[in-house]
Design a protein around this motif. Structure first.
Motif, mmCIF file in Angstrom:
data_model
loop_
_atom_site.group_PDB
_atom_site.id
_atom_site.type_symbol
_atom_site.label_atom_id
_atom_site.label_comp_id
_atom_site.label_asym_id
_atom_site.label_seq_id
_atom_site.Cartn_x
_atom_site.Cartn_y
_atom_site.Cartn_z
ATOM 1 N N MET A 95 0.843 -1.187 0.000
ATOM 2 C CA MET A 95 0.000 0.000 0.000
ATOM 3 C C MET A 95 0.887 1.249 0.000
ATOM 4 O O MET A 95 1.842 1.338 0.782
ATOM 5 C CB MET A 95 -0.883 -0.008 1.253
ATOM 6 C CG MET A 95 -2.260 0.462 1.011
ATOM 7 S SD MET A 95 -3.427 -0.014 2.313
ATOM 8 C CE MET A 95 -2.555 0.181 3.814
ATOM 9 N N ARG A 123 -7.876 -5.713 -1.920
ATOM 10 C CA ARG A 123 -7.576 -4.464 -2.620
ATOM 11 C C ARG A 123 -7.803 -4.604 -4.119
ATOM 12 O O ARG A 123 -8.398 -3.732 -4.741
ATOM 13 C CB ARG A 123 -6.121 -4.032 -2.363
ATOM 14 C CG ARG A 123 -5.884 -3.507 -0.968
ATOM 15 C CD ARG A 123 -4.479 -2.947 -0.811
ATOM 16 N NE ARG A 123 -4.318 -1.733 -1.591
ATOM 17 C CZ ARG A 123 -3.212 -1.402 -2.235
ATOM 18 N NH1 ARG A 123 -2.150 -2.174 -2.206
ATOM 19 N NH2 ARG A 123 -3.136 -0.276 -2.906
ATOM 20 N N TYR A 127 -10.646 -2.491 -6.136
ATOM 21 C CA TYR A 127 -10.310 -1.609 -7.249
ATOM 22 C C TYR A 127 -11.097 -1.975 -8.499
ATOM 23 O O TYR A 127 -11.445 -1.111 -9.298
ATOM 24 C CB TYR A 127 -8.819 -1.652 -7.568
ATOM 25 C CG TYR A 127 -7.930 -0.999 -6.543
ATOM 26 C CD1 TYR A 127 -8.455 -0.231 -5.512
ATOM 27 C CD2 TYR A 127 -6.568 -1.150 -6.584
ATOM 28 C CE1 TYR A 127 -7.643 0.363 -4.575
ATOM 29 C CE2 TYR A 127 -5.735 -0.568 -5.646
ATOM 30 C CZ TYR A 127 -6.292 0.192 -4.650
ATOM 31 O OH TYR A 127 -5.468 0.778 -3.725
#
Length: 133
Positions: A95, A123, A127
């Motif tokens: 990140m 993640r 996204y």
């Protein structure tokens, strides 16, 4: 990685500002790696771009009309594999540093290898449906 942005809060802001220029005015979008590199320099973005200067660059915008197809953008298997190979146990290291701003400088927790991979999967999944913004 096709574009590697140096992981620094100000640098990510500079990159985000450049992206906002492309969103506001499609004519400003680079068409080659050389153009992209020049714009990055002009906007103080520290990073690397893969390929020779004459490699084409395409920047696409989502379409969002009620009858337009629903687009779910996914990385290629190689892109995902390359990113997932960088995931290690401990503080989640993939990140960008600017995420720390939202947490008031609280330290990142130590994750097991499996939880770090699970977080990366979350993640990538997030996204893909949040249109990366």
């Amino acid at each position: 990685m096709r574009v590697d942005i140096v992981n620094d809060n100000q640098n990510w802001l500079n990159w985000g500002t450049l992206v906002q220029i492309w969103i506001a005015d499609a004519s400003q979008r680079p068409t080659t790696v050389g153009d992209l590199k020049a714009q990055m320099v002009a906007h103080c973005v520290d990073g690397n771009v893969a390929g020779p200067d004459n490699r084409p660059v395409q920047i696409r915008s989502y379409i969002n009309g009620p009858n337009d197809p629903l687009m779910i953008m996914l990385p290629t298997k190689q892109m995902a594999d390359d990113r997932l190979a960088t995931v290690k146990p401990g503080p989640y290291n993939v990140m960008p540093l600017f995420y720390d701003i939202a947490f008031g400088g609280a330290p990142r927790v130590n994750l097991s290898q499996q939880e770090a991979l699970d977080f990366a999967y979350r993640r990538i999944g997030e996204y893909s449906v949040n249109e990366c913004c």
